[in-house]
Design a protein around this motif. Structure first.
Motif, short mmCIF file in Angstrom:
data_model
loop_
_atom_site.label_atom_id
_atom_site.label_comp_id
_atom_site.label_asym_id
_atom_site.label_seq_id
_atom_site.Cartn_x
_atom_site.Cartn_y
_atom_site.Cartn_z
N ARG A 71 -1.56 3.90 -8.46
CA ARG A 71 -2.16 4.92 -9.31
C ARG A 71 -2.50 4.40 -10.69
O ARG A 71 -3.40 4.91 -11.35
N LEU B 225 -2.16 8.76 1.31
CA LEU B 225 -1.16 8.66 0.25
C LEU B 225 -1.81 8.78 -1.13
O LEU B 225 -1.15 9.17 -2.09
N LEU B 226 -3.08 8.43 -1.21
CA LEU B 226 -3.85 8.55 -2.44
C LEU B 226 -5.11 9.37 -2.16
O LEU B 226 -5.64 9.33 -1.05
N TRP C 156 0.82 -1.21 0.00
CA TRP C 156 0.00 0.00 0.00
C TRP C 156 0.85 1.26 0.00
O TRP C 156 0.34 2.33 -0.29
N LYS C 157 2.14 1.15 0.30
CA LYS C 157 3.02 2.31 0.30
C LYS C 157 3.56 2.63 -1.09
O LYS C 157 4.07 3.72 -1.31
N ASN C 158 3.44 1.72 -2.02
CA ASN C 158 3.93 1.93 -3.38
C ASN C 158 2.81 2.57 -4.22
O ASN C 158 2.09 1.90 -4.95
N THR C 159 2.71 3.89 -4.12
CA THR C 159 1.61 4.60 -4.78
C THR C 159 1.76 4.67 -6.29
O THR C 159 0.77 4.84 -6.99
N ALA D 274 -4.21 2.95 1.48
CA ALA D 274 -3.40 4.10 1.10
C ALA D 274 -4.23 5.39 1.15
O ALA D 274 -3.71 6.44 1.50
N ARG D 275 -5.51 5.29 0.83
CA ARG D 275 -6.38 6.46 0.92
C ARG D 275 -6.56 6.88 2.37
O ARG D 275 -6.55 8.06 2.69
#
Length: 67
Positions: free
Chosen positions: A24, A61-62, A17-20, A56-57
């Protein structure tokens, strides 16, 4: 037309989840989660991907939406 799963093709078992940058790729222009029909993700990876995008949201982060 059949599209191979991105994660199966690249042997990625864990979706972080940290790899945006990767996450994306699976969002639409309005920041919605794209359907597996459009992305080509298999059922297993689509579930993991959805969970990672939502996480991530929540951590901000997103985006949830675009302006």
């Amino acid at each position: 037309m059949y599209k191979p799963c991105y994660f199966c093709k690249n042997n990625l078992e864990e979706i972080d989840w940290k790899n945006t940058e990767i996450l994306r790729r699976f969002l639409t222009g309005q920041a919605k989660i794209a359907s597996p029909k459009r992305t080509g993700a298999c059922r297993k990876h689509q579930r993991i991907l959805t969970h990672a995008i939502k996480r991530a949201r929540f951590i901000a982060l997103l985006p949830y939406t675009t302006r």
